[in-house]
Design a protein around this motif. Structure first.
Motif: not given
Ligand code: FAD
Ligand code: FES
Ligand code: MG
Length: 283
Positions: A138-163
């Motif tokens: 359900m994570v959307i626009l990860e590539k676009e956000m990564r490109h746009a920001v200095h620092q990106l954190h991703i969290t998931t409710d079930d821990g299947s990706y990121g924090l």
């Protein structure tokens, strides 16, 4: 009539549409939205303008299937048409060089914060983003956000990706480390916006939330989108949708968002029972 030029699936139940709307594409600014109908008898629903191509004359809308109308919309295909798309509506997000901004979004809110992130970067800000979703798919626009920001954190409710956890966790850690944060922007479900407001309140960090009350006309006439900000009554469609998070009456917002739950449920059920396949309502 507004042609759907392109459609892509971003995640289960979340679709991106490029819709022909040249005037809106030319004039829209970050934070603004459109109100559209999916067919001639359809209700009016607000959707954020996630992007625009002024040369091609198209706007980008990213829509999550919620109830009847968004399901009908998400069943549409490239080449189909929307009878009306009204906008750009709402006050643009106030953008200037604040310094270090943290932008938080959950679910489809990522589509809504993306234009704000781009505008903040363009104004010279250092931007950190924290985006959250239920699960990895359900994570959307990860590539676009990564490109746009200095620092990106991703969290998931079930821990299947990121924090594993909520978007508030990395923000809490940043605050605990004493990182300098000049401004926070947050778009997502009400409990998330409220939690972010409570985190930044003791630090007196100016925090903006984009409110999502029920909207009908989008022009300040019907009163549907009434919200209470401090001791003032505001209409989110014309005075917002951005407001000072520390002043928002979130309880009232939740109450008003749920006002038509039984009618919405009945409408969806009726539509499903009629075996009204979405394709039958296209055009
Ligand atoms: P329903 O079953 O009718 O409603 C489900 C829930 O959605 C309701 O309980 C209510 O809380 C909310 N809702 C219903 N009707 C409206 C309405 N007319 N206006 C606002 N909320 C309503 N969603 C996206 O997927 N992408 C976006 O970019 C996006 N941007 C938005 C920008 C703004 C300024 C606002 C206010 C909302 C935005 N939404 C966005 C939410 C979207 O408008 C609702 O999900 C949609 O209206 C639900 O309609 P429905 O008939 O499918 O669901
Ligand atoms: Fe009618 Fe805002 S949607 S006043
Ligand atoms: Mg509806």
């Amino acid at each position: 009539m507004h042609e759907i030029r392109n459609k892509e699936s971003l995640a289960p139940g979340i679709h991106l549409f490029e819709v022909v709307a040249p005037e809106i594409a030319r004039h829209r600014q970050a934070g603004q939205f459109v109100i559209l109908r999916v067919h001639e008898e359809g209700e009016r629903i607000p959707i954020t303008i996630a992007g625009a191509d002024a040369v091609a004359g198209t706007i980008t809308l990213i829509v999550q299937e919620a109830g009847m109308t968004t399901r009908i919309l998400c069943a549409k295909r490239a080449g189909d048409h929307l009878p009306d798309v009204c906008g750009p509506l709402g006050e643009p997000t106030h953008i200037e060089d604040f310094g270090h901004c943290v932008c938080l979004a959950g679910g489809v809110g990522v589509a809504e914060i993306y234009p704000v992130v781009l505008a903040l970067r363009q104004a010279g800000n250092e931007v950190s983003a924290i985006i959250g979703a239920r699960s990895h798919d359900m994570v959307i626009l990860e590539k676009e956000m990564r490109h746009a920001v200095h620092q990106l954190h991703i969290t998931t409710d079930d821990g299947s990706y990121g924090l594993h956890g909520l978007v508030t966790n990395p923000l809490q850690a940043m605050l605990a480390r004493g990182e300098i944060i000049d401004r926070v922007f947050c778009i997502g479900p009400v409990p998330m916006m409220r939690a972010v407001a409570e985190l930044t309140r003791p630090f007196k960090i100016p925090t903006l939330v984009s409110l999502n009350p029920i909207m009908v006309d989008g022009t300040g006439m019907c009163g549907g989108c009434r919200v209470t900000i401090g001791d003032q009554i505001k209409f989110a469609c014309v005075d917002g949708p951005d407001f000072d998070a520390h002043q928002v009456d979130f309880e009232e917002l939740v109450r008003r968002q749920q006002m038509y739950r039984s009618e919405e449920k009945a409408a969806l059920q009726q539509w499903q029972e009629k075996s009204c396949h979405p394709a039958a309502l296209v055009n």
